[in-house]
Write an enzyme that holds these catalytic residues in place. Structure first.
Site, PDB file in Angstrom:
ATOM      1  N   GLY A  95      60.651 -16.691 148.881  1.00  0.00           N
ATOM      2  CA  GLY A  95      61.666 -16.092 148.031  1.00  0.00           C
ATOM      3  C   GLY A  95      61.596 -16.629 146.624  1.00  0.00           C
ATOM      4  O   GLY A  95      61.100 -17.740 146.387  1.00  0.00           O
ATOM      5  N   GLN A 119      64.981 -18.358 138.358  1.00  0.00           N
ATOM      6  CA  GLN A 119      63.813 -19.238 138.407  1.00  0.00           C
ATOM      7  C   GLN A 119      62.746 -18.853 137.393  1.00  0.00           C
ATOM      8  O   GLN A 119      61.832 -19.634 137.128  1.00  0.00           O
ATOM      9  CB  GLN A 119      63.214 -19.257 139.812  1.00  0.00           C
ATOM     10  N   CYS A 128      61.399 -25.775 147.121  1.00  0.00           N
ATOM     11  CA  CYS A 128      61.768 -24.810 146.091  1.00  0.00           C
ATOM     12  C   CYS A 128      60.652 -24.732 145.061  1.00  0.00           C
ATOM     13  O   CYS A 128      60.092 -25.757 144.666  1.00  0.00           O
ATOM     14  CB  CYS A 128      63.071 -25.252 145.428  1.00  0.00           C
ATOM     15  N   LEU A 129      60.345 -23.523 144.637  1.00  0.00           N
ATOM     16  CA  LEU A 129      59.309 -23.337 143.616  1.00  0.00           C
ATOM     17  C   LEU A 129      59.690 -24.000 142.291  1.00  0.00           C
ATOM     18  O   LEU A 129      58.820 -24.295 141.481  1.00  0.00           O
ATOM     19  CB  LEU A 129      59.054 -21.840 143.399  1.00  0.00           C
ATOM     20  N   HIS A 151      69.472 -19.650 150.383  1.00  0.00           N
ATOM     21  CA  HIS A 151      68.815 -20.465 149.350  1.00  0.00           C
ATOM     22  C   HIS A 151      68.762 -19.688 148.032  1.00  0.00           C
ATOM     23  O   HIS A 151      69.092 -20.219 146.966  1.00  0.00           O
ATOM     24  CB  HIS A 151      67.406 -20.841 149.835  1.00  0.00           C
ATOM     25  N   GLU A 152      68.350 -18.418 148.111  1.00  0.00           N
ATOM     26  CA  GLU A 152      68.255 -17.593 146.891  1.00  0.00           C
ATOM     27  C   GLU A 152      69.641 -17.285 146.321  1.00  0.00           C
ATOM     28  O   GLU A 152      69.820 -17.258 145.102  1.00  0.00           O
ATOM     29  CB  GLU A 152      67.470 -16.314 147.163  1.00  0.00           C
ATOM     30  N   HIS A 176      70.666 -19.982 144.114  1.00  0.00           N
ATOM     31  CA  HIS A 176      70.075 -19.901 142.769  1.00  0.00           C
ATOM     32  C   HIS A 176      70.912 -19.013 141.853  1.00  0.00           C
ATOM     33  O   HIS A 176      71.049 -19.290 140.658  1.00  0.00           O
ATOM     34  CB  HIS A 176      68.634 -19.367 142.827  1.00  0.00           C
TER      35      HIS A 176
END
Length: 188
Positions: free
Chosen positions: A60, A65, A110-111, A153-154, A157
């Protein structure tokens, strides 16, 4: 095409802002961004493309991000990880959730975080969500397991929350009663 250099890292102020709702009909710019978010997660799971473009694998990615504080993200799971789901979620929300919790045995990644953060991140085991697609049509679905965790999680963000905010630094691996433990880890 979104590359790792386009993904902002922890400490960047956009990651701590509450993202704005996306107006419909989508602008050409918003539509392109949503499509590129989905393209990133699909490409990042393709070993050849990930190596060629130096992409960190993820399931995701959210607009904040890539430094765009708008309420949209993409998720992609393929059958190789036991799931089959690909979505762009615009102005998403969780409309109901289970009492039961779930967490990833190996913790979350996480990216936007370039370090390992040990600890369990308790999430709802099952959620019902509503969101809009690229054409402004609302859809509803139920998610469980890894897709439910990734969706939450998204969503974090979009609300300026990082996964490690859920980890108790004094007790990162607490006993979580009546929780489902999901193997493996994921980056989003």
């Amino acid at each position: 095409m979104i590359l790792m250099k386009d993904i902002i890292r922890e400490g960047h102020p956009t990651l701590r802002k509450r993202a704005e709702d996306v107006p419909f009909p989508l602008s050409a710019e918003d539509r392109e961004l949503a499509e590129e978010l989905l393209e990133y997660v699909i490409n990042s799971q393709d070993d050849e493309l990930a190596e060629k473009y130096d992409l960190r694998p993820g399931v995701g990615i959210a607009a904040p991000q890539v430094n765009v504080a708008k309420r949209m993200f993409a998720l992609h799971f393929d059958e190789s990880i036991g799931e089959d789901l690909s979505m762009i979620a615009i102005n998403p929300r969780i409309v109901s959730h289970s009492v039961e919790r779930a967490y990833l045995a190996a913790g979350e990644g996480c990216l936007s975080v370039d370090r390992a953060v040990p600890g369990y991140v308790p999430r709802y085991a099952r959620i019902t969500i509503k969101a809009f697609n690229l054409d402004g049509e609302e859809f509803k679905m139920r998610l469980k397991g890894l897709p439910a965790i990734a969706f939450q999680h998204e969503m974090d963000h979009l609300n300026g929350v990082m996964f490690f905010d859920h980890i108790d630094a004094k007790n990162p691996f607490p006993q979580i009663d009546h929780a489902i433990v999901i193997g493996g880890d994921t980056e989003a």
